[in-house]
Design a protein around this motif. Sequence first.
Motif, short mmCIF file in Angstrom:
data_model
loop_
_atom_site.label_atom_id
_atom_site.label_comp_id
_atom_site.label_asym_id
_atom_site.label_seq_id
_atom_site.Cartn_x
_atom_site.Cartn_y
_atom_site.Cartn_z
N TYR A 1 36.72 68.14 -26.95
CA TYR A 1 36.42 66.70 -26.93
C TYR A 1 37.70 65.90 -27.13
O TYR A 1 38.71 66.41 -27.61
CB TYR A 1 35.36 66.33 -27.98
CG TYR A 1 35.61 66.89 -29.35
CD1 TYR A 1 36.39 66.21 -30.28
CD2 TYR A 1 35.06 68.11 -29.72
CE1 TYR A 1 36.61 66.73 -31.54
CE2 TYR A 1 35.27 68.64 -30.98
CZ TYR A 1 36.06 67.95 -31.89
OH TYR A 1 36.29 68.47 -33.13
N GLU B 1 34.13 60.92 -31.03
CA GLU B 1 32.72 60.55 -31.08
C GLU B 1 31.97 61.29 -29.99
O GLU B 1 32.32 61.21 -28.82
CB GLU B 1 32.51 59.05 -30.91
CG GLU B 1 31.05 58.64 -31.01
CD GLU B 1 30.83 57.14 -30.92
OE1 GLU B 1 29.69 56.75 -30.62
OE2 GLU B 1 31.78 56.38 -31.14
N LEU B 2 30.94 62.01 -30.40
CA LEU B 2 30.05 62.70 -29.47
C LEU B 2 28.63 62.28 -29.77
O LEU B 2 28.27 62.09 -30.94
CB LEU B 2 30.16 64.22 -29.63
CG LEU B 2 31.52 64.81 -29.28
CD1 LEU B 2 32.23 65.23 -30.55
CD2 LEU B 2 31.35 65.98 -28.37
N THR B 3 27.84 62.12 -28.72
CA THR B 3 26.42 61.84 -28.90
C THR B 3 25.63 63.00 -28.28
O THR B 3 26.08 63.62 -27.32
CB THR B 3 25.98 60.52 -28.24
OG1 THR B 3 26.27 60.58 -26.85
CG2 THR B 3 26.70 59.33 -28.86
N ASN C 1 20.69 59.98 -26.97
CA ASN C 1 21.42 59.57 -28.18
C ASN C 1 20.65 59.91 -29.45
O ASN C 1 20.48 59.09 -30.34
CB ASN C 1 21.75 58.07 -28.13
CG ASN C 1 22.65 57.74 -26.95
OD1 ASN C 1 23.50 58.54 -26.56
ND2 ASN C 1 22.45 56.59 -26.37
N THR D 1 24.62 61.36 -33.40
CA THR D 1 26.02 61.02 -33.16
C THR D 1 26.88 61.77 -34.15
O THR D 1 26.55 61.85 -35.34
CB THR D 1 26.25 59.51 -33.31
OG1 THR D 1 25.44 58.81 -32.36
CG2 THR D 1 27.70 59.14 -33.09
N THR E 1 27.66 64.21 -25.03
CA THR E 1 28.57 63.32 -24.30
C THR E 1 29.72 62.96 -25.23
O THR E 1 29.51 62.49 -26.35
CB THR E 1 27.85 62.04 -23.85
OG1 THR E 1 26.76 62.41 -22.99
CG2 THR E 1 28.78 61.10 -23.10
N ASP E 2 30.92 63.19 -24.74
CA ASP E 2 32.15 62.83 -25.46
C ASP E 2 32.46 61.39 -25.06
O ASP E 2 32.95 61.14 -23.96
CB ASP E 2 33.26 63.79 -25.04
CG ASP E 2 34.63 63.40 -25.55
OD1 ASP E 2 34.75 62.46 -26.36
OD2 ASP E 2 35.60 64.07 -25.13
N THR E 3 32.17 60.43 -25.93
CA THR E 3 32.35 59.02 -25.57
C THR E 3 33.82 58.63 -25.51
O THR E 3 34.14 57.64 -24.87
CB THR E 3 31.59 58.09 -26.55
OG1 THR E 3 32.06 58.32 -27.87
CG2 THR E 3 30.10 58.36 -26.50
N GLY F 1 35.06 61.11 -22.20
CA GLY F 1 34.27 60.99 -20.99
C GLY F 1 33.74 62.30 -20.44
O GLY F 1 33.36 62.39 -19.29
N GLN G 1 31.08 65.76 -20.54
CA GLN G 1 29.71 66.13 -20.90
C GLN G 1 29.55 67.64 -20.80
O GLN G 1 30.16 68.28 -19.96
CB GLN G 1 28.70 65.48 -19.96
CG GLN G 1 28.51 64.00 -20.18
CD GLN G 1 27.30 63.48 -19.42
OE1 GLN G 1 26.83 64.10 -18.48
NE2 GLN G 1 26.80 62.34 -19.84
#
Length: 162
Positions: free
Chosen positions: A72, A84-86, A104, A107, A142-144, A147, A149
Amino acid sequence: MQAQSGTAPAPSQPFLQARAAFDQAWESSELAFDTVTLTDGASQGYGHYTPRANASFADGETLSVYAEPVGYGFRQNGDEYAYELTASYRLLTPSGQVLAEQGNFATFAGSGRSKKRELSASLNFQFSGLPAGEYRLEANFTDTVGGKQAGFTLPFTVTAAN
């Protein structure tokens, strides 16, 4: 006034080179998982979990999952690195029928002066009213920041009531 640092031995050149290679490998990696397993109860932190002996659950029993995401991204803000990952999930029948899903759902985020690469994701689910049979739990992360997944699927069985 900032506190003074004491003296300590510096890491060796081979160590620094290995760490730089690890940084490069991490950044070029896709989002992936080093470990994914069903557990007996929730994990208590990175590497602190008990793998479940089987994938059979009674109706309404908590299904606990432990995962260690890798690859990530980090956002640098001054002296800190943030991640941040969701996580989202879907509960499916063997034929692919979606019985439940939530985006989501959880988190996993943090920041610090060092890049935190020992991240544990503990997910807990309690599905009630499921008939005895086979099911699949799909989790998608998802790695915010970066970007990216990635996801995983865990099959499990709900046993008949006694």
